[in-house]
Design an enzyme around this catalytic site. Sequence first.
Site, PDB file in Angstrom:
ATOM      1  N   GLY A  51       0.800  -1.230   0.000  1.00 46.22           N
ATOM      2  CA  GLY A  51       0.000   0.000   0.000  1.00 46.22           C
ATOM      3  C   GLY A  51       0.829   1.274   0.000  1.00 46.22           C
ATOM      4  N   TYR A 224      -7.262   9.157   6.525  1.00 44.53           N
ATOM      5  CA  TYR A 224      -8.302   9.198   5.496  1.00 44.53           C
ATOM      6  C   TYR A 224      -9.546   9.869   6.064  1.00 44.53           C
ATOM      7  CZ  TYR A 224     -11.600   7.675   1.908  1.00 44.53           C
ATOM      8  OH  TYR A 224     -12.545   7.656   0.914  1.00 44.53           O
ATOM      9  N   TYR A 234     -16.957   4.909   8.207  1.00 37.80           N
ATOM     10  CA  TYR A 234     -15.536   5.277   8.271  1.00 37.80           C
ATOM     11  C   TYR A 234     -15.298   6.446   9.233  1.00 37.80           C
ATOM     12  CZ  TYR A 234     -10.679   5.337   7.288  1.00 37.80           C
ATOM     13  OH  TYR A 234      -9.318   5.244   7.473  1.00 37.80           O
TER      14      TYR A 234
END
Length: 394
Positions: A51, A224, A234
């Site tokens: 990643g 994020y 999230y």
Amino acid sequence: MIIKPRFRDFICVTAHPDGCKKNVDMQIDYVKKAKIRNEFKRVLIIGASTGYGLSSRIVSTFGWDASTIGVVFEKHGTENRTASSGWYNTAAFEERALEEGHYAKTINGDAFSEEIKEKTIKLIKNDLKKIDLVIYSIASPRRKHPITGQTSISALKPIGESFKNKSVNFHTFEVSDVEIEPANDDEIQQTINVMGGEDLEMWVDELLKAKVLEKGANIISYSYIGPQITYPIYRNGTIGKAKEDIERVSKVINIKLKQIEGSAYISINKALVTQSSSAIPVVPLYISLLDKVLKEKNLNEGSVEQIYRLYSEIASGKTTVDKQGRIRIDDREMREDVQKEITELWDQVTTENVQQITNINIFREDFFKLFGFGYDGIDYEKDAVTNTEILNLV
Ligand code: NAD
């Protein structure tokens, strides 16, 4: 051994060494097309094997000509069992880095532990003396606390009330409503224990105490935010609480770093197909739509393009920060026109049209590519060497 993907849901238990090498080579080729001038010549990457961490290591090495130490948590292969993809990525990375004369050493073990922190500091003292930049890019489902010995497990749940929305099974392409029950207080706390900022602060305290951070050193942690559609699961969910915590800790360490005239930053990156993001309900469908809309607008970036842009902005002193002081390289994802189109398509998507109106097929391909499967030019029917070594493993 002939290696085929063996998977269940978002877990693939096999990996292909030649495919992983191809992934690394493609990222290196992208970076090598232009070097970036910078001040950071010695970089420590915590979570360096897949990643965003892997791309950070590649851009540091092949874009900045920096020496890197990578901390990873990966599984070695045997003659009849494949290694983890991060192991093969690191083996391929080390091979290219050493071939081209770069310093690159890897420590494999639990970065949350005292032992790995000590081992890393010892290596810095022996080899690089000081570090100019630390990238913190860990994504983990669990953490054993180095002092209490207690293991926490992270949860991917909403907070306060249950969350119902569309989700897609990216193997069967079936779109259905999922309902996720809210987390209890213990699950919220455990997620903060794993993915929050405590470990980052422990790293920085140890690095400062050992005096291995160069004057003016920077620490960058990835985070994020994402759009309204994924907020309940999230940013407003358990993982979001952990992200708020790491962002809070980044401000705390920014103050601690003043003693060496250093700074701590959070970089908000775009959503990508990675092992971690595939595991979050609703997110794969969102990423499939994001991918489609960004590609149609010629705005798409993968992990290496994101980090290359981040590093270029850092090198030129032109990073865009928001009101909270966070670097935003998720700007293209969050553009109003992009999000408007995603929301319109989101309302229309069904099992019948998901392959036409989203890039779900590409999401699935990208998922398997994380494990080295589905690359052109690789003969997947040929015997592959599974017990590859990482050349500079410490
Ligand atoms: P990833 O799963 O691809 O990589 C995680 C890395 O952490 C691997 O190198 C792994 O070896 C390492 N790791 C895990 N546990 C470890 C341990 N105990 N000790 C040492 N190393 C360990 O994850 P990713 O998606 O690249 O995420 C990295 C960071 O970027 C996270 O903070 C994530 O929230 C953030 N981020 C991800 C996305 C996304 O869409 N994937 C978007 C924005 C920000």
